[in-house]
Design an enzyme around this catalytic site. Sequence first.
Site, PDB file in Angstrom:
ATOM      1  N   SER A   1       0.832  -1.207   0.000  1.00  0.00           N
ATOM      2  CA  SER A   1       0.000   0.000   0.000  1.00  0.00           C
ATOM      3  C   SER A   1       0.868   1.259   0.000  1.00  0.00           C
ATOM      4  CB  SER A   1      -0.880  -0.017   1.247  1.00  0.00           C
ATOM      5  OG  SER A   1      -1.465   1.241   1.443  1.00  0.00           O
TER       6      SER A   1
ATOM      7  N   SER B   1      -0.319   4.077   1.155  1.00  0.00           N
ATOM      8  CA  SER B   1      -0.834   4.954   2.197  1.00  0.00           C
ATOM      9  C   SER B   1       0.123   5.168   3.381  1.00  0.00           C
ATOM     10  CB  SER B   1      -2.182   4.448   2.697  1.00  0.00           C
ATOM     11  OG  SER B   1      -3.137   4.594   1.673  1.00  0.00           O
TER      12      SER B   1
ATOM     13  N   THR C   1      -9.292  -1.317   3.315  1.00  0.00           N
ATOM     14  CA  THR C   1      -9.154  -1.548   1.884  1.00  0.00           C
ATOM     15  C   THR C   1      -9.588  -2.956   1.509  1.00  0.00           C
ATOM     16  OG1 THR C   1      -7.697  -1.260  -0.026  1.00  0.00           O
ATOM     17  CG2 THR C   1      -6.677  -2.149   1.970  1.00  0.00           C
TER      18      THR C   1
ATOM     19  N   LYS D   1     -13.931  -3.625   2.583  1.00  0.00           N
ATOM     20  CA  LYS D   1     -14.661  -2.347   2.582  1.00  0.00           C
ATOM     21  C   LYS D   1     -16.163  -2.485   2.830  1.00  0.00           C
ATOM     22  CE  LYS D   1     -11.776   0.509  -0.418  1.00  0.00           C
ATOM     23  NZ  LYS D   1     -11.796   1.408  -1.569  1.00  0.00           N
TER      24      LYS D   1
ATOM     25  N   ASN E   1     -14.245   3.227   3.615  1.00  0.00           N
ATOM     26  CA  ASN E   1     -12.790   3.195   3.396  1.00  0.00           C
ATOM     27  C   ASN E   1     -12.027   3.909   4.504  1.00  0.00           C
ATOM     28  OD1 ASN E   1     -13.164   5.933   2.690  1.00  0.00           O
ATOM     29  ND2 ASN E   1     -11.401   5.850   1.330  1.00  0.00           N
TER      30      ASN E   1
ATOM     31  N   ASP F   1     -13.729   8.005  -0.747  1.00  0.00           N
ATOM     32  CA  ASP F   1     -13.409   7.726  -2.155  1.00  0.00           C
ATOM     33  C   ASP F   1     -14.214   8.612  -3.104  1.00  0.00           C
ATOM     34  OD1 ASP F   1     -11.517   5.727  -1.753  1.00  0.00           O
ATOM     35  OD2 ASP F   1     -13.011   4.141  -1.674  1.00  0.00           O
TER      36      ASP F   1
ATOM     37  N   GLY G   1     -16.804  -1.402  -6.747  1.00  0.00           N
ATOM     38  CA  GLY G   1     -16.942  -0.357  -5.728  1.00  0.00           C
ATOM     39  C   GLY G   1     -16.543   1.020  -6.239  1.00  0.00           C
ATOM     40  N   ALA G   2     -15.470   1.080  -7.032  1.00  0.00           N
ATOM     41  CA  ALA G   2     -15.008   2.381  -7.527  1.00  0.00           C
ATOM     42  C   ALA G   2     -16.033   2.977  -8.488  1.00  0.00           C
ATOM     43  CB  ALA G   2     -13.651   2.225  -8.216  1.00  0.00           C
TER      44      ALA G   2
ATOM     45  N   ARG H   1     -18.368  -5.523 -18.262  1.00  0.00           N
ATOM     46  CA  ARG H   1     -18.242  -6.874 -18.810  1.00  0.00           C
ATOM     47  C   ARG H   1     -19.423  -7.743 -18.379  1.00  0.00           C
ATOM     48  NH1 ARG H   1     -12.944  -9.864 -16.672  1.00  0.00           N
ATOM     49  NH2 ARG H   1     -14.073  -9.610 -14.724  1.00  0.00           N
TER      50      ARG H   1
ATOM     51  N   GLU I   1     -25.166  -7.408 -15.618  1.00  0.00           N
ATOM     52  CA  GLU I   1     -26.032  -7.440 -14.422  1.00  0.00           C
ATOM     53  C   GLU I   1     -25.489  -6.538 -13.319  1.00  0.00           C
ATOM     54  OE1 GLU I   1     -24.767 -10.224 -15.865  1.00  0.00           O
ATOM     55  OE2 GLU I   1     -26.582 -10.798 -16.959  1.00  0.00           O
TER      56      GLU I   1
HETATM   57  P1  ATR Z   1     -13.439  -2.208  -7.143  1.00  0.00           P
HETATM   58  O1  ATR Z   1     -14.498  -2.622  -6.155  1.00  0.00           O
HETATM   59  O2  ATR Z   1     -12.124  -1.863  -6.511  1.00  0.00           O
HETATM   60  O3  ATR Z   1     -13.922  -1.173  -8.107  1.00  0.00           O
HETATM   61  P2  ATR Z   1     -13.945  -4.728  -8.411  1.00  0.00           P
HETATM   62  O4  ATR Z   1     -15.138  -4.961  -7.595  1.00  0.00           O
HETATM   63  O5  ATR Z   1     -12.987  -5.833  -8.598  1.00  0.00           O
HETATM   64  O6  ATR Z   1     -13.060  -3.493  -7.962  1.00  0.00           O
HETATM   65  O7  ATR Z   1     -14.508  -4.205  -9.822  1.00  0.00           O
HETATM   66  C1  ATR Z   1     -13.746  -4.198 -10.881  1.00  0.00           C
HETATM   67  C2  ATR Z   1     -14.628  -3.976 -12.118  1.00  0.00           C
HETATM   68  O8  ATR Z   1     -13.756  -4.089 -13.205  1.00  0.00           O
HETATM   69  C3  ATR Z   1     -15.711  -5.016 -12.278  1.00  0.00           C
HETATM   70  O9  ATR Z   1     -16.867  -4.401 -12.788  1.00  0.00           O
HETATM   71  C4  ATR Z   1     -15.112  -5.977 -13.280  1.00  0.00           C
HETATM   72  O10 ATR Z   1     -16.007  -6.571 -14.182  1.00  0.00           O
HETATM   73  P3  ATR Z   1     -16.997  -7.788 -13.772  1.00  0.00           P
HETATM   74  O11 ATR Z   1     -18.119  -7.131 -13.036  1.00  0.00           O
HETATM   75  O12 ATR Z   1     -17.395  -8.362 -15.063  1.00  0.00           O
HETATM   76  O13 ATR Z   1     -16.163  -8.694 -12.925  1.00  0.00           O
HETATM   77  C5  ATR Z   1     -14.225  -5.072 -14.084  1.00  0.00           C
HETATM   78  N1  ATR Z   1     -13.127  -5.838 -14.647  1.00  0.00           N
HETATM   79  C6  ATR Z   1     -12.133  -6.460 -13.974  1.00  0.00           C
HETATM   80  N2  ATR Z   1     -11.279  -7.056 -14.817  1.00  0.00           N
HETATM   81  C7  ATR Z   1     -11.765  -6.827 -16.067  1.00  0.00           C
HETATM   82  C8  ATR Z   1     -11.337  -7.186 -17.379  1.00  0.00           C
HETATM   83  N3  ATR Z   1     -10.216  -7.902 -17.577  1.00  0.00           N
HETATM   84  N4  ATR Z   1     -12.066  -6.744 -18.421  1.00  0.00           N
HETATM   85  C9  ATR Z   1     -13.169  -6.015 -18.220  1.00  0.00           C
HETATM   86  N5  ATR Z   1     -13.645  -5.648 -17.013  1.00  0.00           N
HETATM   87  C10 ATR Z   1     -12.934  -6.037 -15.949  1.00  0.00           C
END
Ligand code: ATR
Length: 296
Positions: free
Chosen positions: A20, A22, A67, A71, A92, A109, A137-138, A158, A161
């Site tokens: 990290s 931080s 983190t 979270k 966070n 965030d 989450g982001a 991707r 839903e």
């Molecule tokens: P965070 O909560 O930190 O934002 P996360 O929950 O892992 O991270 O979310 C990552 C996002 O990036 C998800 O929407 C994920 O898509 P899925 O919902 O289909 O899993 C997307 N993501 C991660 N790797 C990906 C990849 N190789 N191509 C396209 N989308 C991707």
Amino acid sequence: MAIDGQTQLVGVIGWPTAHSLSPAMHNAAFSYMGLNWRYVPMPVRREHLPDAIHGLGALGFRGINVTVPHKVDVIPMMDTITEAVTIVGAVNTIRIDRNTGKLEGMNTDMGGFLTDLAANRIHVGKDTRVLILGAGGAARAAAAGLVRSGASVIVVNRTPEKAESIVRFIQSSWAQTSIEFAYMQNLFEASQSATLIVNTTPVGQWPDVDSSPWPENVPFPKGATVYDVVYRPLKTKLVRDAEAAGLRAVGGIGMLVYQGASAFEVWTGKKPPIDVMKMICMQQLGEGAEVPFSDT
Ligand code: ATR
């Protein structure tokens, strides 16, 4: 400043926390401000999370960051939560009351993201049309912040839903919102009127530096600005490609710094030294280029 009986403790709980940024960012800020505070990384496994969280007050911690992957799981362990936590659905930052040990769950965030947009003079208002890539989450923090600022938002992911679930949640929170989701295969149509593209996926993050979440066969919308929450590398492939296509593009280091700065202010009650915090992060990213790290 030496550690002594007056030293105040904060830190980060996650799994892992070893890389990290931080600790470096906050400890540099404490040192610069002459504060006898320390920020420590605390790797905590999921099964130990309740014990760890409930022990913080007893140990006299003043606050912590939370983190990945904790979270969301920490929310029911809080005594109170802020509106931002309800909106984003994640904690966070935790503030710990010195006297009672009570825990206040916060989310910096969303504010960090909006502050960095403003710092980069990226306008957000009723005329802003945003395309968000990703639905984790982001994405939720970005979508909520943007919709609250009056922008209209389309979420593309991707797994459609998950995009739909963010849209439904935000629609149920605010009646007057303009937010919808689109399928990845319809990215071209969905993106053509966008004025701002925000990548919230980890695609392009070190070591996957030659990947971009933006498909090669889809042209960028003309005149749009790109914001990539990924900050390692400082210039992702998405940022480089967008710049090459004549767009303005900004990486996510500022969002990291501003969410941290906001936590610093919550804990210490003092104005954070933003420039010092940013400089240390850039330094760590530049010099430690071979070392992976987590996102807080
Ligand atoms: P965070 O909560 O930190 O934002 P996360 O929950 O892992 O991270 O979310 C990552 C996002 O990036 C998800 O929407 C994920 O898509 P899925 O919902 O289909 O899993 C997307 N993501 C991660 N790797 C990906 C990849 N190789 N191509 C396209 N989308 C991707």
